[in-house]
Each structure stands twice: as structure tokens, then as C-alpha cells.
Scaffold this motif. Sequence first.
Motif, PDB file in Angstrom:
ATOM      1  N   PRO A 154      -8.114 -26.330  26.091  1.00  0.00           N
ATOM      2  CA  PRO A 154      -9.210 -25.733  26.865  1.00  0.00           C
ATOM      3  C   PRO A 154      -8.966 -24.272  27.219  1.00  0.00           C
ATOM      4  CG  PRO A 154      -7.903 -27.189  28.255  1.00  0.00           C
ATOM      5  CD  PRO A 154      -7.411 -27.383  26.851  1.00  0.00           C
ATOM      6  N   ARG A 155     -10.056 -23.540  27.342  1.00  0.00           N
ATOM      7  CA  ARG A 155     -10.017 -22.165  27.840  1.00  0.00           C
ATOM      8  C   ARG A 155     -10.064 -22.237  29.358  1.00  0.00           C
ATOM      9  NH1 ARG A 155     -14.412 -18.454  29.028  1.00  0.00           N
ATOM     10  NH2 ARG A 155     -13.699 -16.273  28.888  1.00  0.00           N
ATOM     11  N   THR A 156      -9.148 -21.528  30.011  1.00  0.00           N
ATOM     12  CA  THR A 156      -9.037 -21.630  31.465  1.00  0.00           C
ATOM     13  C   THR A 156      -9.097 -20.256  32.122  1.00  0.00           C
ATOM     14  OG1 THR A 156      -6.616 -21.663  31.265  1.00  0.00           O
ATOM     15  CG2 THR A 156      -7.745 -23.796  31.419  1.00  0.00           C
ATOM     16  N   PHE A 157      -9.192 -20.268  33.449  1.00  0.00           N
ATOM     17  CA  PHE A 157      -9.360 -19.043  34.227  1.00  0.00           C
ATOM     18  C   PHE A 157      -8.190 -18.858  35.186  1.00  0.00           C
ATOM     19  CE2 PHE A 157     -13.517 -20.162  32.728  1.00  0.00           C
ATOM     20  CZ  PHE A 157     -14.158 -18.948  32.497  1.00  0.00           C
ATOM     21  N   GLY A 158      -8.034 -17.630  35.650  1.00  0.00           N
ATOM     22  CA  GLY A 158      -6.945 -17.303  36.562  1.00  0.00           C
ATOM     23  C   GLY A 158      -5.874 -16.515  35.844  1.00  0.00           C
ATOM     24  N   ASP A 159      -4.615 -16.783  36.176  1.00  0.00           N
ATOM     25  CA  ASP A 159      -3.497 -16.048  35.581  1.00  0.00           C
ATOM     26  C   ASP A 159      -3.036 -16.705  34.284  1.00  0.00           C
ATOM     27  OD1 ASP A 159      -3.527 -14.185  37.609  1.00  0.00           O
ATOM     28  OD2 ASP A 159      -2.194 -15.350  38.872  1.00  0.00           O
ATOM     29  N   THR A 160      -4.013 -16.988  33.417  1.00  0.00           N
ATOM     30  CA  THR A 160      -3.691 -17.587  32.114  1.00  0.00           C
ATOM     31  C   THR A 160      -4.098 -16.695  30.948  1.00  0.00           C
ATOM     32  OG1 THR A 160      -5.817 -18.757  32.065  1.00  0.00           O
ATOM     33  CG2 THR A 160      -3.930 -19.957  32.980  1.00  0.00           C
ATOM     34  N   THR A 161      -4.788 -15.614  31.216  1.00  0.00           N
ATOM     35  CA  THR A 161      -5.244 -14.785  30.100  1.00  0.00           C
ATOM     36  C   THR A 161      -4.094 -13.979  29.509  1.00  0.00           C
ATOM     37  OG1 THR A 161      -5.907 -13.071  31.680  1.00  0.00           O
ATOM     38  CG2 THR A 161      -7.618 -14.572  30.900  1.00  0.00           C
ATOM     39  N   VAL A 162      -4.079 -13.905  28.197  1.00  0.00           N
ATOM     40  CA  VAL A 162      -3.074 -13.116  27.483  1.00  0.00           C
ATOM     41  C   VAL A 162      -3.767 -12.426  26.312  1.00  0.00           C
ATOM     42  CG1 VAL A 162      -2.362 -15.208  26.228  1.00  0.00           C
ATOM     43  CG2 VAL A 162      -0.890 -13.217  26.207  1.00  0.00           C
TER      44      VAL A 162
END
Length: 441
Positions: A163-171
Amino acid sequence: MNYKEIYKSKIRTLQGALELIKSNDFIFTAQAASEPITLLHNLHIIREKGIRGCDLTNCFPVENYEFIKNPLYKDTICVNGWFYTAPLRKSHCNGNVSLVPQHAHSALKKRIFASERRRLVLLCTCSPMDKHGFLTLSLSSVYERELIDMGALVIAEVNSNFPRTFGDTTVHISEISALVETNYAVPSIPPASYTEVDKKIGEYIADLVENGSTLQLGIGKTPNAVANELKNKKYLGIHTEMFTDSMADLIECGAIDNSMKSLYKGKSIGCFAFGSERLYKFIDDNPSFIFKPASWANSPYVIGQNSKMVSINTSLEVDLTGQCASESIGAMQYSCTGGQADTAIGAQMSKGGKSIIALHSTIEITDNDGNKKLISKISPLLKEGTVISLSRNDVDYVVTEYGVAWLRGRSVKERVERLINIAHPSFRDELRYDAKEHMIW
């Protein structure tokens, strides 16, 4: 180059990606469901290239990899676990694995200090790249994003099932050194069914939870029973370490709406998710779930800012003074402290907060002669070598199927009586005798 060209330039074969690892690297793997399973099932082959002296830190591993279970690879990869699951418990006896005692909110800083300036490597799993060149770390942000910010070499599996998630997970794709495309199903576990004992414990705990409380809730039979008993509550919020199926249930029935939270109103806060495929679909592309690093989400000082924060954890054994042994059976390491102390202490810093430790009053064991035997999980003295996960100084409520013992601020004498009152009736006289014999008052 545009983002698609950058992405293409970083695709490697499995072997090509593993060739980036060098001797003495300090390796971290993403946690639980976000473990890069394909990379880890093949990681042991780096020994054939002469690689030696790597340290690998993992947390909550879901599969039993060759480098964990086979003593042949000890000189190549020394495994240091933050939280033991079955694979680590099984391999501990052959010397492949060592525990890192820690609190989740401060563990990364301490572990990095122990790296002695060696090269950091992160092995992780990402959801696919979007049109802006961003992937996500999907189901875990416990320490992954922070390691990237520290300059770790990133080797990622990219899997369209995550899944695509939100918060401090973007890279961003530019932050990844190599990627391997995979297509297996996300590791999952079904919700645990619970017993009448768990249901009774859940009822007692539900009575302690006020409308408008913010919850930290774990995984397993008892937490699932607690969640079921909370379905008639209102305006609950989530600030937890682990997102679970039971939280999705409480959101769907309307008990959780995060409307009265002090921090991130309207959002569920957590560090990682592990559960069923249904949970992952619920979280996918859902901006109401925010993933944060454990250094922030598990900090007692952050947790304590939530109004009416309720921490609900389990324990293997509690002694008559309130010491909670939640991670070892005698000297045998079973799990780890994880976030228990963080959340229990943080909840008691909260205005109107409560920390709850739940456990069955008894457990059935098999003795050395093969006979089944019932023993009390409330004991006068803990077994030799037992690890204390939550100090008696930090315990608040203890709950069994026989009731609630509120221990905060109570003397040892008062604690003894309250804990005996929620022990199994068959053991109460024996516990009183032992308390007197050992002068526990």
C-alpha cells in the motif's frame, strides 16, 4: 533524466543489488510486513563473495531466513534483534542472534552510536513510484526514514502489492541506490480469535476507557477482545506503535473518529502496520493514517501530550509488588520490551491518562514428566533470570479475568492484597502464604 529514467537506471538483478553490500557494513532491515523478503532470503550468498563482519539489526522479523538459522553465516552476518519473534527465538540457542535491549523511542540513536561510524545500509520494501518520483516505505516508518536521512545506502524491493501510505514514509527515487522489482503478497496474519477469559478481561478494560480517550493497543487475543468491547464507545482516537485490524474495526463502527485528540486531530498515528490483507487495503492511499518514526510516536513526552491517553499492553507474568515480566520466561528471551515502557509511562504523563497491563490469571504448562500443570501468572517472586519489562515504579492498572488492581501510588502491602484479589482463586491462599514467608509487605 526524468523520474522514469532515473528509476530504470537503478533497477538491479537480485545478485547485482546484493553486490553493493561490503564487509563490516552496519545493516538495518525494514520492520515486520515491510521486510524485503526476497533480498533477505538470498542475503546469505554474500558470504560467497568473501563478505565478513556485517552487523544486521532487525525488528519483528516475519520469516526464518538462512542467515538467521544457519550457524555457517555467523561470521558474515551477526543478527541483532530489537524484538524476538519465532525465527529469532529458535536461532538464539545456536548463537546466531543477540537481543538489543531498548526502548523504542531511543533505540535507533543508541544503535547508531554502537555502529562506530561504519557504513549504514537499509534494506526495505517500497510501494510503486508516483508521477512525482516518490515511492513510500509502505507499512513501516519505525526507523527507516531516519536512516535514509542519515545517509544510509538504500537497497529497496519495489512491490506493487504494497500500500501507498502517508506521513514519514515518502522516499524519492534519487535517495535509492538500487531497487529490485518483486511481486509477492504482503506478509499478513489473520486476526487472532479470543477466549471467554479474554472477553472478560476486555470488559473490565472497556470500563476503564472513557469516551474521548486516545488509545495505544497491541496485537493478539486479549487486545482483540478489548477492541470488541470498545465498539460502543465514542470519539476515541489512535496514537499507537502498531496499526492492527482491530483499529480498522473500531473506525468502521464509528467508535474511533480521532475528533478529540490533542495531537493530529482527525488522524490515526502509528509507526508500522501488521495484520490482514483487509487492513492493508484499509490503509492504502488513506490520508487519515499517518506513519511516524518511533523516536517521536513512542516518546513518552509526546504520548503524554494526548488527553486521556490509554495504553493497553500484555505481560507474561506479574509479581506481587507489580513488576511486569513481559519479554522473558526466566532467562529465556521470548520477545522484547518494545514500546511497552514508552507507552505505559507516557500514558501516565497524560491528563486523565491510564496505563493498563492485561494478562490471564493462569497458564497451563507441561512439566518435566510430561504432565499438564496449571500455574499462576501472578507470582510472589519472578523466576531466576527473568527480565523486568515494566518497573513496579511505572505500573498503573493490572487486569485479569478476575478484576482490576489499581497499583499506582499504593504501598507494597496494598499491592499484594489487590493483586491476590485478581489472581485465580485456587492460588490465593498460596500467594498469601508466600507473601508472608518472603516478607513481601
